[in-house]
Design a protein around this motif. Sequence first.
Motif, PDB file in Angstrom:
ATOM      1  N   TRP A   1     -10.082  -3.783  10.079  1.00  0.00           N
ATOM      2  CA  TRP A   1      -8.988  -2.867  10.423  1.00  0.00           C
ATOM      3  C   TRP A   1      -7.834  -3.148   9.475  1.00  0.00           C
ATOM      4  O   TRP A   1      -7.313  -4.269   9.454  1.00  0.00           O
ATOM      5  CB  TRP A   1      -8.560  -3.077  11.875  1.00  0.00           C
ATOM      6  N   TYR A   2      -7.469  -2.153   8.683  1.00  0.00           N
ATOM      7  CA  TYR A   2      -6.424  -2.375   7.686  1.00  0.00           C
ATOM      8  C   TYR A   2      -5.831  -1.049   7.243  1.00  0.00           C
ATOM      9  O   TYR A   2      -6.418   0.012   7.450  1.00  0.00           O
ATOM     10  CB  TYR A   2      -6.981  -3.139   6.488  1.00  0.00           C
ATOM     11  N   ALA A   3      -4.670  -1.119   6.627  1.00  0.00           N
ATOM     12  CA  ALA A   3      -3.952   0.071   6.189  1.00  0.00           C
ATOM     13  C   ALA A   3      -4.417   0.487   4.793  1.00  0.00           C
ATOM     14  O   ALA A   3      -5.034  -0.310   4.066  1.00  0.00           O
ATOM     15  CB  ALA A   3      -2.448  -0.203   6.186  1.00  0.00           C
ATOM     16  N   PRO A   4      -4.115   1.726   4.392  1.00  0.00           N
ATOM     17  CA  PRO A   4      -4.569   2.212   3.084  1.00  0.00           C
ATOM     18  C   PRO A   4      -4.115   1.350   1.909  1.00  0.00           C
ATOM     19  O   PRO A   4      -4.827   1.228   0.914  1.00  0.00           O
ATOM     20  CB  PRO A   4      -3.951   3.618   3.002  1.00  0.00           C
ATOM     21  N   ASP A   5      -2.932   0.744   1.997  1.00  0.00           N
ATOM     22  CA  ASP A   5      -2.406  -0.045   0.876  1.00  0.00           C
ATOM     23  C   ASP A   5      -2.636  -1.544   1.051  1.00  0.00           C
ATOM     24  O   ASP A   5      -1.990  -2.360   0.403  1.00  0.00           O
ATOM     25  CB  ASP A   5      -0.913   0.231   0.706  1.00  0.00           C
ATOM     26  N   SER A   6      -3.573  -1.898   1.914  1.00  0.00           N
ATOM     27  CA  SER A   6      -3.832  -3.300   2.244  1.00  0.00           C
ATOM     28  C   SER A   6      -5.225  -3.708   1.789  1.00  0.00           C
ATOM     29  O   SER A   6      -6.130  -2.873   1.691  1.00  0.00           O
ATOM     30  CB  SER A   6      -3.710  -3.498   3.760  1.00  0.00           C
ATOM     31  N   PRO A   7      -5.438  -4.999   1.503  1.00  0.00           N
ATOM     32  CA  PRO A   7      -6.815  -5.472   1.321  1.00  0.00           C
ATOM     33  C   PRO A   7      -7.567  -5.378   2.639  1.00  0.00           C
ATOM     34  O   PRO A   7      -6.970  -5.148   3.702  1.00  0.00           O
ATOM     35  CB  PRO A   7      -6.625  -6.929   0.886  1.00  0.00           C
ATOM     36  N   ILE A   8      -8.874  -5.544   2.600  1.00  0.00           N
ATOM     37  CA  ILE A   8      -9.677  -5.492   3.825  1.00  0.00           C
ATOM     38  C   ILE A   8      -9.308  -6.679   4.712  1.00  0.00           C
ATOM     39  O   ILE A   8      -9.324  -7.832   4.267  1.00  0.00           O
ATOM     40  CB  ILE A   8     -11.172  -5.517   3.501  1.00  0.00           C
TER      41      ILE A   8
END
Length: 238
Positions: free
Chosen positions: A45-52
């Motif tokens: 679960w992560y945001a579009p601008d985040s690593p996995i």
Amino acid sequence: MIYRLSEMPFFPHPQEADPDGLLAVGGDLSSQRLLNAYSCGIFPWYAPDSPILWWSTDPRLVLFPSELHVPRSLRRVINSGRFHITVDTAFPEVLRRCAETPRPDQDGSWIVPEMKDAYTRLHELGYAHSVEAWRDGRLVGGLYGVALGRVFFGESMFYAEPDASKVAFVQLVRSLERREYTMVDCQQTTAHLLRFGAREVRRSEFLQRLALAQQYATEEGNWSELFHEKGNGVFHQL
């Protein structure tokens, strides 16, 4: 301590997660890694601008199928036949609609393009499934998730008409109960799921139950026929 994953599709023990449930960062969304994650009680679960980011929350929200609570008003909707419910007939569309649905307090969708590709691959392999609610030939609600052993890991849902996704969810849980599934993993606590009878359990209990449920063979493949066989369909009145 937050672990950085290597190219190998393995994870540290879920109990190593930080107090918020964050366990590891990095890696990829290969089918093998995702299946390993779910089998260990871990989810991405992560945001579009985040690593996995990989999580194992404590406590964990779980719905035991036998404890499903269906409000009287929703029972009337189900019994009215307003929605036609199917399984695994429109997975890509359900996934897309879930990604496009605005969420309160979220800037954009966590179902980023690589997540769509990853879960589409899991669907093609027979591990990810969708439940669809139709009205007058239009897809108006649905949900998708992953099944391993006798656990269904819910991922996301959407609705374009009131009660559509609720009906799909209830019919899925009832069918899972008839097929002796032991848990629906809801991952994170929401008031919406609590109203259906979901409750929080300690991560240690969740992992114990998960291990027991995985002693059963996974029902792989398209669930359309599996969940519509006589006596086990999703069209039963409540």
